[in-house]
Write a protein that holds these residues in place. Structure first.
Motif, mmCIF file in Angstrom:
data_model
loop_
_atom_site.group_PDB
_atom_site.id
_atom_site.type_symbol
_atom_site.label_atom_id
_atom_site.label_comp_id
_atom_site.label_asym_id
_atom_site.label_seq_id
_atom_site.Cartn_x
_atom_site.Cartn_y
_atom_site.Cartn_z
ATOM 1 N N VAL A 88 7.121 -19.012 -19.335
ATOM 2 C CA VAL A 88 8.294 -18.232 -18.954
ATOM 3 C C VAL A 88 8.049 -16.761 -19.283
ATOM 4 N N LEU A 89 8.381 -15.895 -18.339
ATOM 5 C CA LEU A 89 8.302 -14.454 -18.572
ATOM 6 C C LEU A 89 9.719 -13.891 -18.589
ATOM 7 N N LEU A 90 10.064 -13.237 -19.681
ATOM 8 C CA LEU A 90 11.370 -12.603 -19.813
ATOM 9 C C LEU A 90 11.211 -11.150 -19.362
ATOM 10 N N PHE A 91 11.776 -10.822 -18.205
ATOM 11 C CA PHE A 91 11.658 -9.468 -17.654
ATOM 12 C C PHE A 91 12.776 -8.595 -18.197
ATOM 13 N N SER A 92 12.386 -7.496 -18.845
ATOM 14 C CA SER A 92 13.349 -6.666 -19.558
ATOM 15 C C SER A 92 13.639 -5.329 -18.890
ATOM 16 N N HIS A 93 12.715 -4.824 -18.072
ATOM 17 C CA HIS A 93 12.886 -3.464 -17.567
ATOM 18 C C HIS A 93 12.004 -3.246 -16.343
ATOM 19 N N THR A 94 12.560 -2.566 -15.341
ATOM 20 C CA THR A 94 11.793 -2.161 -14.161
ATOM 21 C C THR A 94 11.962 -0.664 -13.990
ATOM 22 N N GLU A 95 10.851 -0.013 -13.677
ATOM 23 C CA GLU A 95 10.879 1.439 -13.515
ATOM 24 C C GLU A 95 10.028 1.827 -12.316
ATOM 25 N N VAL A 96 10.555 2.732 -11.489
ATOM 26 C CA VAL A 96 9.813 3.270 -10.354
ATOM 27 C C VAL A 96 9.750 4.780 -10.536
ATOM 28 N N GLU A 97 8.558 5.333 -10.367
ATOM 29 C CA GLU A 97 8.385 6.782 -10.490
ATOM 30 C C GLU A 97 9.309 7.496 -9.507
ATOM 31 N N PRO A 98 9.924 8.620 -9.940
ATOM 32 C CA PRO A 98 10.890 9.315 -9.083
ATOM 33 C C PRO A 98 10.388 9.612 -7.666
ATOM 34 N N ARG A 99 9.134 9.990 -7.519
ATOM 35 C CA ARG A 99 8.659 10.352 -6.176
ATOM 36 C C ARG A 99 8.509 9.145 -5.254
ATOM 37 N N PHE A 100 8.606 7.926 -5.821
ATOM 38 C CA PHE A 100 8.488 6.708 -5.013
ATOM 39 C C PHE A 100 9.827 5.987 -4.853
ATOM 40 N N GLN A 101 10.893 6.552 -5.386
ATOM 41 C CA GLN A 101 12.199 5.894 -5.294
ATOM 42 C C GLN A 101 12.750 5.990 -3.873
ATOM 43 N N ASN A 102 13.621 5.050 -3.536
ATOM 44 C CA ASN A 102 14.271 4.980 -2.220
ATOM 45 C C ASN A 102 13.277 4.786 -1.078
ATOM 46 N N MET A 103 12.148 4.139 -1.382
ATOM 47 C CA MET A 103 11.131 3.858 -0.366
ATOM 48 C C MET A 103 10.839 2.361 -0.296
ATOM 49 N N GLY A 104 11.612 1.545 -1.026
ATOM 50 C CA GLY A 104 11.380 0.108 -1.035
ATOM 51 C C GLY A 104 10.303 -0.339 -2.007
ATOM 52 N N VAL A 105 9.813 0.590 -2.834
ATOM 53 C CA VAL A 105 8.734 0.266 -3.772
ATOM 54 C C VAL A 105 9.212 -0.733 -4.827
ATOM 55 N N GLY A 106 10.424 -0.530 -5.348
ATOM 56 C CA GLY A 106 10.956 -1.438 -6.363
ATOM 57 C C GLY A 106 11.105 -2.852 -5.830
ATOM 58 N N ALA A 107 11.639 -2.977 -4.635
ATOM 59 C CA ALA A 107 11.807 -4.303 -4.028
ATOM 60 C C ALA A 107 10.451 -4.950 -3.768
#
Length: 95
Positions: free
Chosen positions: A34-53
């Protein structure tokens, strides 16, 4: 735009590379299979581009391939799973 998602076990996180640049990561604490996921971060210049998804989708696909499970304590991952119920079978517990 080429993307690659890889597990970085030394740092306990899955990382997404966009055109060979680190664009973001989702951090986890290993608990056996089991992996407990605690935090997701996307660099500002890559935000709103679908990178996080793209990062979360590839991470969950890799966890599934290994036969693992997840605890999505990270709100971003939890929201992604809520929007994509095909990943519900990977969830051990909700926060």
């Amino acid at each position: 735009m080429s993307t690659l998602v890889e597990d970085n076990p030394a740092k306990h996180r899955f990382e997404i590379l966009v055109d060979d640049a680190l664009a973001g990561f989702t951090a986890y604490l290993p608990r056996g299979e089991v992996l407990l996921f605690s935090h997701t971060e996307v660099e500002p210049r890559f935000q709103n581009m679908g990178v996080g998804a793209a990062l979360i989708r590839a991470t969950l696909d890799q966890v599934r391939e290994r036969g693992g499970r997840v605890v999505p304590q990270c709100p971003f991952m939890a929201a992604f799973i809520d929007r994509h119920p095909e990943y519900n079978d990977l969830v051990v517990a909700r926060p």
